[in-house]
Write a protein that holds these residues in place. Structure first.
Motif, PDB file in Angstrom:
ATOM      1  N   GLU A   1       0.818  -1.203   0.000  1.00  0.00           N
ATOM      2  CA  GLU A   1       0.000   0.000   0.000  1.00  0.00           C
ATOM      3  C   GLU A   1       0.857   1.261   0.000  1.00  0.00           C
ATOM      4  OE1 GLU A   1      -3.388   0.680  -0.208  1.00  0.00           O
ATOM      5  OE2 GLU A   1      -3.368  -1.387  -0.913  1.00  0.00           O
ATOM      6  N   GLY A   2       2.153   1.118   0.307  1.00  0.00           N
ATOM      7  CA  GLY A   2       3.055   2.250   0.280  1.00  0.00           C
ATOM      8  C   GLY A   2       3.536   2.620  -1.108  1.00  0.00           C
TER       9      GLY A   2
ATOM     10  N   LYS B   1      -2.494   1.218  -9.592  1.00  0.00           N
ATOM     11  CA  LYS B   1      -1.732   0.830  -8.402  1.00  0.00           C
ATOM     12  C   LYS B   1      -1.809  -0.674  -8.181  1.00  0.00           C
ATOM     13  CE  LYS B   1      -1.222   1.871  -3.482  1.00  0.00           C
ATOM     14  NZ  LYS B   1      -1.585   2.808  -2.395  1.00  0.00           N
ATOM     15  N   GLU B   2      -2.977  -1.249  -8.413  1.00  0.00           N
ATOM     16  CA  GLU B   2      -3.113  -2.700  -8.227  1.00  0.00           C
ATOM     17  C   GLU B   2      -2.238  -3.463  -9.211  1.00  0.00           C
ATOM     18  OE1 GLU B   2      -6.735  -5.377  -9.229  1.00  0.00           O
ATOM     19  OE2 GLU B   2      -6.914  -4.846  -7.086  1.00  0.00           O
ATOM     20  N   ASP B   3      -2.191  -2.997 -10.458  1.00  0.00           N
ATOM     21  CA  ASP B   3      -1.321  -3.636 -11.446  1.00  0.00           C
ATOM     22  C   ASP B   3       0.142  -3.547 -11.011  1.00  0.00           C
ATOM     23  OD1 ASP B   3      -3.440  -4.302 -13.086  1.00  0.00           O
ATOM     24  OD2 ASP B   3      -3.256  -2.507 -14.333  1.00  0.00           O
ATOM     25  N   LEU B   4       0.517  -2.408 -10.449  1.00  0.00           N
ATOM     26  CA  LEU B   4       1.888  -2.240  -9.957  1.00  0.00           C
ATOM     27  C   LEU B   4       2.157  -3.185  -8.793  1.00  0.00           C
ATOM     28  CD1 LEU B   4       4.581  -0.664 -10.003  1.00  0.00           C
ATOM     29  CD2 LEU B   4       3.521   0.973  -8.430  1.00  0.00           C
ATOM     30  N   GLN B   5       1.192  -3.324  -7.891  1.00  0.00           N
ATOM     31  CA  GLN B   5       1.351  -4.237  -6.757  1.00  0.00           C
ATOM     32  C   GLN B   5       1.527  -5.670  -7.236  1.00  0.00           C
ATOM     33  OE1 GLN B   5      -2.292  -3.218  -4.731  1.00  0.00           O
ATOM     34  NE2 GLN B   5      -1.236  -1.911  -3.243  1.00  0.00           N
TER      35      GLN B   5
ATOM     36  N   GLY C   1      -9.172 -10.035  -2.512  1.00  0.00           N
ATOM     37  CA  GLY C   1      -8.925  -9.358  -3.774  1.00  0.00           C
ATOM     38  C   GLY C   1      -7.776  -9.979  -4.532  1.00  0.00           C
ATOM     39  N   PRO C   2      -7.471  -9.478  -5.713  1.00  0.00           N
ATOM     40  CA  PRO C   2      -6.417 -10.057  -6.553  1.00  0.00           C
ATOM     41  C   PRO C   2      -5.037 -10.055  -5.904  1.00  0.00           C
ATOM     42  CG  PRO C   2      -7.813  -8.606  -7.863  1.00  0.00           C
ATOM     43  CD  PRO C   2      -8.207  -8.407  -6.434  1.00  0.00           C
TER      44      PRO C   2
END
Length: 225
Positions: A30-31, A55-59, A122-123
Protein backbone atom coordinates in the motif's frame (compact mmCIF):
# COMPACT_ATOMS: atom_id res chain seq x y z
CA UNK A 1 13.54 1.54 -33.72
CA UNK A 2 10.59 -0.44 -32.47
CA UNK A 3 12.89 -2.96 -30.78
CA UNK A 4 14.76 -0.09 -29.15
CA UNK A 5 11.58 1.37 -27.69
CA UNK A 6 10.51 -2.03 -26.41
CA UNK A 7 13.88 -2.57 -24.74
CA UNK A 8 13.79 0.88 -23.18
CA UNK A 9 10.31 0.11 -21.88
CA UNK A 10 11.49 -3.21 -20.45
CA UNK A 11 14.46 -1.55 -18.80
CA UNK A 12 12.21 1.11 -17.27
CA UNK A 13 9.91 -1.63 -16.00
CA UNK A 14 12.85 -3.46 -14.40
CA UNK A 15 14.10 -0.24 -12.81
CA UNK A 16 10.68 0.54 -11.36
CA UNK A 17 10.18 -2.98 -10.00
CA UNK A 18 13.61 -3.05 -8.36
CA UNK A 19 12.53 0.06 -6.48
CA UNK A 20 9.01 -1.10 -5.66
CA UNK A 21 10.20 -4.43 -4.27
CA UNK A 22 12.47 -2.64 -1.81
CA UNK A 23 9.75 -0.17 -0.83
CA UNK A 24 7.07 -2.84 -0.39
CA UNK A 25 9.29 -5.03 1.79
CA UNK A 26 9.52 -2.14 4.29
CA UNK A 27 6.43 0.04 3.80
CA UNK A 28 4.07 -2.55 2.36
CA UNK A 29 2.39 -2.78 -1.01
CA UNK A 30 0.00 0.00 0.00
CA UNK A 31 3.06 2.25 0.28
CA UNK A 32 3.54 2.13 -3.49
CA UNK A 33 2.61 5.20 -5.52
CA UNK A 34 3.09 5.45 -9.27
CA UNK A 35 3.64 9.20 -9.10
CA UNK A 36 6.11 9.09 -6.21
CA UNK A 37 8.12 6.27 -7.77
CA UNK A 38 8.32 8.17 -11.05
CA UNK A 39 9.59 11.22 -9.18
CA UNK A 40 12.06 9.19 -7.11
CA UNK A 41 13.55 7.60 -10.22
CA UNK A 42 13.44 10.70 -12.38
CA UNK A 43 11.04 9.06 -14.81
CA UNK A 44 8.04 10.34 -16.69
CA UNK A 45 4.89 9.84 -14.65
CA UNK A 46 2.92 9.17 -17.83
CA UNK A 47 5.50 6.60 -18.90
CA UNK A 48 5.22 4.72 -15.60
CA UNK A 49 1.41 4.83 -15.82
CA UNK A 50 1.63 3.44 -19.36
CA UNK A 51 3.67 0.48 -18.10
CA UNK A 52 1.47 -0.44 -15.12
CA UNK A 53 -1.88 1.27 -15.54
CA UNK A 54 -3.02 1.20 -11.93
CA UNK A 55 -1.73 0.83 -8.40
CA UNK A 56 -3.11 -2.70 -8.23
CA UNK A 57 -1.32 -3.64 -11.45
CA UNK A 58 1.89 -2.24 -9.96
CA UNK A 59 1.35 -4.24 -6.76
CA UNK A 60 0.80 -7.46 -8.70
CA UNK A 61 3.84 -6.84 -10.90
CA UNK A 62 5.92 -6.19 -7.79
CA UNK A 63 4.80 -9.46 -6.19
CA UNK A 64 5.66 -11.43 -9.33
CA UNK A 65 9.05 -9.75 -9.61
CA UNK A 66 9.77 -10.58 -5.96
CA UNK A 67 8.83 -14.20 -6.64
CA UNK A 68 11.43 -14.37 -9.40
CA UNK A 69 14.07 -12.98 -7.05
CA UNK A 70 13.04 -15.47 -4.36
CA UNK A 71 13.33 -18.41 -6.74
CA UNK A 72 16.74 -17.24 -7.92
CA UNK A 73 18.07 -16.67 -4.40
CA UNK A 74 16.49 -19.55 -2.47
CA UNK A 75 15.28 -22.36 -4.73
CA UNK A 76 17.67 -22.46 -7.67
CA UNK A 77 20.90 -22.94 -5.64
CA UNK A 78 19.68 -26.35 -4.38
CA UNK A 79 17.28 -27.54 -7.08
CA UNK A 80 19.73 -29.99 -8.68
CA UNK A 81 20.78 -31.69 -5.45
CA UNK A 82 19.65 -35.30 -4.93
CA UNK A 83 16.46 -35.97 -2.99
CA UNK A 84 16.87 -36.34 0.76
CA UNK A 85 16.74 -34.48 4.03
CA UNK A 86 20.11 -32.95 3.26
CA UNK A 87 18.48 -31.14 0.33
CA UNK A 88 15.76 -29.89 2.67
CA UNK A 89 18.43 -28.62 5.04
CA UNK A 90 20.28 -26.88 2.20
CA UNK A 91 17.05 -25.19 1.17
CA UNK A 92 16.52 -23.94 4.71
CA UNK A 93 20.10 -22.63 4.81
CA UNK A 94 19.42 -20.85 1.54
CA UNK A 95 16.26 -19.24 2.92
CA UNK A 96 17.93 -18.10 6.15
CA UNK A 97 20.76 -16.63 4.12
CA UNK A 98 18.31 -14.82 1.81
CA UNK A 99 16.48 -13.28 4.74
CA UNK A 100 19.58 -12.47 6.76
CA UNK A 101 21.45 -10.82 3.89
CA UNK A 102 18.45 -8.56 3.38
CA UNK A 103 18.06 -9.33 -0.29
CA UNK A 104 14.99 -7.21 0.42
CA UNK A 105 15.65 -4.50 3.03
CA UNK A 106 12.58 -5.50 5.02
CA UNK A 107 13.64 -9.14 5.32
CA UNK A 108 11.55 -11.79 3.62
CA UNK A 109 9.33 -9.98 1.11
CA UNK A 110 6.52 -12.50 1.33
CA UNK A 111 6.42 -12.57 5.12
CA UNK A 112 6.01 -8.80 5.08
CA UNK A 113 3.28 -8.51 2.45
CA UNK A 114 1.41 -11.57 3.76
CA UNK A 115 0.83 -9.81 7.08
CA UNK A 116 -0.42 -6.77 5.18
CA UNK A 117 -2.95 -8.59 2.96
CA UNK A 118 -3.82 -11.80 4.82
CA UNK A 119 -7.33 -10.59 5.75
CA UNK A 120 -7.97 -8.40 2.70
CA UNK A 121 -9.74 -10.17 -0.19
CA UNK A 122 -8.93 -9.36 -3.77
CA UNK A 123 -6.42 -10.06 -6.55
CA UNK A 124 -3.39 -8.97 -4.52
CA UNK A 125 -4.36 -11.25 -1.62
CA UNK A 126 -4.94 -14.12 -4.04
CA UNK A 127 -1.55 -13.66 -5.72
CA UNK A 128 0.27 -13.65 -2.38
CA UNK A 129 -1.70 -16.66 -1.16
CA UNK A 130 -0.88 -18.58 -4.34
CA UNK A 131 2.84 -17.92 -4.03
CA UNK A 132 2.85 -18.75 -0.32
CA UNK A 133 0.97 -21.94 -1.06
CA UNK A 134 3.46 -22.85 -3.78
CA UNK A 135 6.33 -22.39 -1.32
CA UNK A 136 4.66 -24.59 1.30
CA UNK A 137 3.95 -27.28 -1.28
CA UNK A 138 7.54 -27.13 -2.51
CA UNK A 139 8.91 -27.83 0.97
CA UNK A 140 6.37 -30.61 1.43
CA UNK A 141 7.39 -32.07 -1.94
CA UNK A 142 11.07 -32.15 -0.98
CA UNK A 143 10.19 -33.80 2.32
CA UNK A 144 7.99 -36.33 0.52
CA UNK A 145 10.79 -37.09 -1.94
CA UNK A 146 13.09 -37.70 1.04
CA UNK A 147 10.45 -39.98 2.55
CA UNK A 148 10.12 -42.02 -0.65
CA UNK A 149 13.92 -42.28 -0.85
CA UNK A 150 14.00 -43.84 2.62
CA UNK A 151 15.38 -40.77 4.28
CA UNK A 152 13.32 -41.00 7.49
CA UNK A 153 14.05 -43.32 10.38
CA UNK A 154 10.36 -43.98 11.00
CA UNK A 155 8.20 -46.01 8.60
CA UNK A 156 7.38 -44.04 5.45
CA UNK A 157 3.64 -44.19 6.00
CA UNK A 158 3.88 -42.67 9.47
CA UNK A 159 5.78 -39.52 8.45
CA UNK A 160 3.61 -36.39 8.87
CA UNK A 161 5.11 -34.33 6.07
CA UNK A 162 2.77 -31.30 6.35
CA UNK A 163 3.45 -31.07 10.09
CA UNK A 164 7.21 -31.16 9.61
CA UNK A 165 7.01 -28.56 6.83
CA UNK A 166 4.91 -26.34 9.10
CA UNK A 167 7.46 -26.56 11.91
CA UNK A 168 10.36 -25.75 9.60
CA UNK A 169 8.59 -22.75 8.08
CA UNK A 170 7.54 -21.49 11.50
CA UNK A 171 11.15 -21.43 12.72
CA UNK A 172 12.40 -19.67 9.61
CA UNK A 173 9.70 -17.02 9.68
CA UNK A 174 10.07 -16.34 13.40
CA UNK A 175 13.81 -15.82 12.86
CA UNK A 176 13.00 -13.34 10.10
CA UNK A 177 10.44 -11.47 12.21
CA UNK A 178 12.67 -11.21 15.29
CA UNK A 179 15.74 -10.24 13.31
CA UNK A 180 13.95 -7.49 11.40
CA UNK A 181 12.37 -6.16 14.59
CA UNK A 182 15.47 -6.29 16.81
CA UNK A 183 18.24 -5.95 14.22
CA UNK A 184 20.05 -9.07 15.40
CA UNK A 185 21.40 -12.09 13.52
CA UNK A 186 21.31 -14.50 16.48
CA UNK A 187 17.73 -15.49 15.65
CA UNK A 188 18.91 -17.10 12.40
CA UNK A 189 21.37 -19.23 14.36
CA UNK A 190 18.60 -20.32 16.71
CA UNK A 191 16.31 -21.21 13.82
CA UNK A 192 19.11 -23.10 12.07
CA UNK A 193 19.85 -25.10 15.22
CA UNK A 194 16.16 -25.91 15.69
CA UNK A 195 15.61 -26.98 12.08
CA UNK A 196 18.76 -29.07 11.97
CA UNK A 197 17.89 -30.77 15.26
CA UNK A 198 14.42 -31.60 13.93
CA UNK A 199 15.81 -33.06 10.70
CA UNK A 200 18.55 -35.01 12.47
CA UNK A 201 15.97 -36.52 14.80
CA UNK A 202 13.92 -37.65 11.80
CA UNK A 203 16.63 -38.83 9.42
CA UNK A 204 17.61 -42.45 8.85
CA UNK A 205 21.18 -41.31 8.06
CA UNK A 206 22.38 -38.70 10.57
CA UNK A 207 25.85 -38.68 9.03
CA UNK A 208 24.41 -37.04 5.93
CA UNK A 209 23.51 -33.93 7.94
CA UNK A 210 25.95 -31.66 9.79
CA UNK A 211 26.06 -31.95 13.56
CA UNK A 212 25.69 -28.20 13.90
CA UNK A 213 24.69 -25.39 11.55
CA UNK A 214 27.23 -22.96 10.14
CA UNK A 215 27.72 -19.52 11.58
CA UNK A 216 25.92 -17.21 9.20
CA UNK A 217 28.15 -14.33 8.14
CA UNK A 218 25.80 -11.90 6.47
CA UNK A 219 28.59 -9.40 5.74
CA UNK A 220 29.98 -11.77 3.09
CA UNK A 221 26.61 -13.02 1.89
CA UNK A 222 27.20 -16.69 2.63
CA UNK A 223 27.36 -19.04 5.64
CA UNK A 224 30.78 -19.71 7.16
CA UNK A 225 31.75 -22.70 9.30
Amino acid sequence: MTDGRVERGNQTRRTVLERTMDIASVDGLEGLSLGKIAADLGLSKSGVFALFGSKEDLQLATIRAARAVFVEQVVRPVQDEPAGLDKVWRLCESWLDYSGRRVFPGGCFFYSVSAEFDARPGPVHDEIAQIRGDWTRYIERLLDEARLAGGFREPAGSVDVPQLAFEIMAMMELANAHSVLHGEAVDYQRAARGILARLRAATAAPDELPERPPTFDFTTGRPSD
